[in-house]
Design a protein around this motif. Structure first.
Motif, PDB file in Angstrom:
ATOM      1  N   PHE A  66      14.826 -13.275  -4.237  1.00 22.57           N
ATOM      2  CA  PHE A  66      14.324 -14.571  -3.775  1.00 22.57           C
ATOM      3  C   PHE A  66      14.357 -14.656  -2.250  1.00 22.57           C
ATOM      4  N   SER A  67      13.917 -13.555  -1.615  1.00 22.18           N
ATOM      5  CA  SER A  67      13.887 -13.469  -0.158  1.00 22.18           C
ATOM      6  C   SER A  67      12.826 -14.402   0.421  1.00 22.18           C
ATOM      7  N   SER A  68      13.000 -14.752   1.688  1.00 22.07           N
ATOM      8  CA  SER A  68      12.040 -15.624   2.372  1.00 22.07           C
ATOM      9  C   SER A  68      10.696 -14.948   2.595  1.00 22.07           C
ATOM     10  N   ASN A  69      10.713 -13.676   3.000  1.00 24.14           N
ATOM     11  CA  ASN A  69       9.484 -12.981   3.382  1.00 24.14           C
ATOM     12  C   ASN A  69       8.972 -11.999   2.339  1.00 24.14           C
ATOM     13  N   GLY A  70       9.624 -11.925   1.193  1.00 30.97           N
ATOM     14  CA  GLY A  70       9.106 -11.179   0.066  1.00 30.97           C
ATOM     15  C   GLY A  70       9.328  -9.679   0.086  1.00 30.97           C
ATOM     16  N   SER A  71       9.098  -9.099  -1.084  1.00 31.76           N
ATOM     17  CA  SER A  71       9.131  -7.657  -1.302  1.00 31.76           C
ATOM     18  C   SER A  71       7.788  -7.273  -1.909  1.00 31.76           C
ATOM     19  N   PHE A  72       7.234  -6.154  -1.440  1.00 31.70           N
ATOM     20  CA  PHE A  72       5.887  -5.754  -1.816  1.00 31.70           C
ATOM     21  C   PHE A  72       5.874  -4.291  -2.232  1.00 31.70           C
ATOM     22  N   VAL A  73       5.062  -3.966  -3.227  1.00 32.65           N
ATOM     23  CA  VAL A  73       4.839  -2.584  -3.634  1.00 32.65           C
ATOM     24  C   VAL A  73       3.327  -2.360  -3.611  1.00 32.65           C
ATOM     25  N   ASN A  74       2.907  -1.407  -2.796  1.00 26.84           N
ATOM     26  CA  ASN A  74       1.480  -1.085  -2.640  1.00 26.84           C
ATOM     27  C   ASN A  74       0.654  -2.334  -2.328  1.00 26.84           C
ATOM     28  N   GLY A  75       1.218  -3.208  -1.490  1.00 20.42           N
ATOM     29  CA  GLY A  75       0.512  -4.398  -1.021  1.00 20.42           C
ATOM     30  C   GLY A  75       0.632  -5.630  -1.884  1.00 20.42           C
ATOM     31  N   ALA A  76       1.181  -5.518  -3.089  1.00 21.16           N
ATOM     32  CA  ALA A  76       1.302  -6.663  -4.001  1.00 21.16           C
ATOM     33  C   ALA A  76       2.726  -7.205  -3.969  1.00 21.16           C
ATOM     34  N   ARG A  77       2.843  -8.516  -3.797  1.00 25.88           N
ATOM     35  CA  ARG A  77       4.174  -9.137  -3.812  1.00 25.88           C
ATOM     36  C   ARG A  77       4.751  -9.034  -5.219  1.00 25.88           C
ATOM     37  N   ILE A  78       6.021  -8.667  -5.305  1.00 27.71           N
ATOM     38  CA  ILE A  78       6.642  -8.450  -6.609  1.00 27.71           C
ATOM     39  C   ILE A  78       7.943  -9.236  -6.715  1.00 27.71           C
ATOM     40  N   MET A  79       8.373  -9.432  -7.957  1.00 27.66           N
ATOM     41  CA  MET A  79       9.739  -9.900  -8.214  1.00 27.66           C
ATOM     42  C   MET A  79      10.549  -8.718  -8.735  1.00 27.66           C
ATOM     43  N   THR A  80      10.007  -7.979  -9.704  1.00 26.77           N
ATOM     44  CA  THR A  80      10.609  -6.736 -10.194  1.00 26.77           C
ATOM     45  C   THR A  80       9.488  -5.758 -10.468  1.00 26.77           C
ATOM     46  N   GLN A  81       9.664  -4.523 -10.005  1.00 24.85           N
ATOM     47  CA  GLN A  81       8.626  -3.509 -10.168  1.00 24.85           C
ATOM     48  C   GLN A  81       9.271  -2.137 -10.319  1.00 24.85           C
ATOM     49  N   LYS A  82       8.821  -1.378 -11.323  1.00 22.00           N
ATOM     50  CA  LYS A  82       9.245   0.009 -11.449  1.00 22.00           C
ATOM     51  C   LYS A  82       8.524   0.816 -10.378  1.00 22.00           C
ATOM     52  N   LEU A  83       9.256   1.685  -9.685  1.00 20.00           N
ATOM     53  CA  LEU A  83       8.683   2.462  -8.597  1.00 20.00           C
ATOM     54  C   LEU A  83       8.259   3.849  -9.064  1.00 20.00           C
ATOM     55  N   GLU A  84       7.170   4.315  -8.468  1.00 17.80           N
ATOM     56  CA  GLU A  84       6.641   5.653  -8.715  1.00 17.80           C
ATOM     57  C   GLU A  84       6.629   6.414  -7.398  1.00 17.80           C
ATOM     58  N   HIS A  85       6.721   7.742  -7.489  1.00 20.28           N
ATOM     59  CA  HIS A  85       6.715   8.587  -6.297  1.00 20.28           C
ATOM     60  C   HIS A  85       5.526   8.234  -5.401  1.00 20.28           C
ATOM     61  N   GLY A  86       5.795   8.020  -4.117  1.00 18.84           N
ATOM     62  CA  GLY A  86       4.747   7.717  -3.150  1.00 18.84           C
ATOM     63  C   GLY A  86       4.438   6.254  -2.969  1.00 18.84           C
ATOM     64  N   ASP A  87       5.064   5.369  -3.749  1.00 22.48           N
ATOM     65  CA  ASP A  87       4.797   3.933  -3.598  1.00 22.48           C
ATOM     66  C   ASP A  87       5.143   3.468  -2.184  1.00 22.48           C
ATOM     67  N   GLN A  88       4.271   2.613  -1.642  1.00 20.99           N
ATOM     68  CA  GLN A  88       4.494   1.987  -0.350  1.00 20.99           C
ATOM     69  C   GLN A  88       5.252   0.688  -0.612  1.00 20.99           C
ATOM     70  N   VAL A  89       6.432   0.575  -0.034  1.00 22.54           N
ATOM     71  CA  VAL A  89       7.294  -0.587  -0.238  1.00 22.54           C
ATOM     72  C   VAL A  89       7.423  -1.314   1.094  1.00 22.54           C
ATOM     73  N   ARG A  90       7.316  -2.636   1.060  1.00 22.76           N
ATOM     74  CA  ARG A  90       7.542  -3.436   2.267  1.00 22.76           C
ATOM     75  C   ARG A  90       8.551  -4.509   1.931  1.00 22.76           C
ATOM     76  N   LEU A  91       9.596  -4.574   2.733  1.00 26.25           N
ATOM     77  CA  LEU A  91      10.632  -5.599   2.619  1.00 26.25           C
ATOM     78  C   LEU A  91      10.528  -6.458   3.869  1.00 26.25           C
ATOM     79  N   GLY A  92      10.034  -7.695   3.717  1.00 26.59           N
ATOM     80  CA  GLY A  92       9.713  -8.474   4.911  1.00 26.59           C
ATOM     81  C   GLY A  92       8.642  -7.716   5.676  1.00 26.59           C
ATOM     82  N   LYS A  93       8.952  -7.327   6.924  1.00 27.78           N
ATOM     83  CA  LYS A  93       8.015  -6.534   7.732  1.00 27.78           C
ATOM     84  C   LYS A  93       8.439  -5.076   7.847  1.00 27.78           C
TER      85      LYS A  93
END
Length: 97
Positions: free
Chosen positions: A59-86
């Motif tokens: 429940f972060s202020s600036n969100g967590s993203f996987v491959n550009g999509a905002r997520i709450m929970t996401q299973k990760l795959e090799h090579g996924d682009q993850v963004r935490l805030g900026k």
């Protein structure tokens, strides 16, 4: 061993091994404490379990993203682009799977 390759806003790069549960945030009680303004005190967690590696936003202020999509929970795959805030990261498996 699964890893998170992290690029901080000042250009510094870090590698965090993802074993067990790894919490990320500004607070020093996190497994990975990052002094980044866009990261919440307790921003997200990575959970390395029998079903794979999952990223869960805390429940972060600036969100967590996987491959550009905002997520709450996401299973990760090799090579996924993850963004935490900026903060930009890339998830990788040691064996590439």
């Amino acid at each position: 061993m699964p890893q998170l390759h992290i690029r901080l806003s000042d250009g510094t790069t870090l590698v965090q091994e993802l074993e067990g549960i790894v919490s990320v945030g500004r607070h020093p009680d996190n497994t990975l404490a990052l002094e980044e303004a866009s990261i919440s005190s307790f921003h997200a967690k990575f959970d390395n379990g029998k079903d794979g590696i999952f990223l869960t936003d805390l429940f972060s202020s600036n969100g967590s993203f996987v491959n550009g999509a905002r997520i709450m929970t996401q299973k990760l795959e090799h090579g996924d682009q993850v963004r935490l805030g900026k903060v930009e990261c890339v998830f990788s498996m040691a064996d590439g799977s």
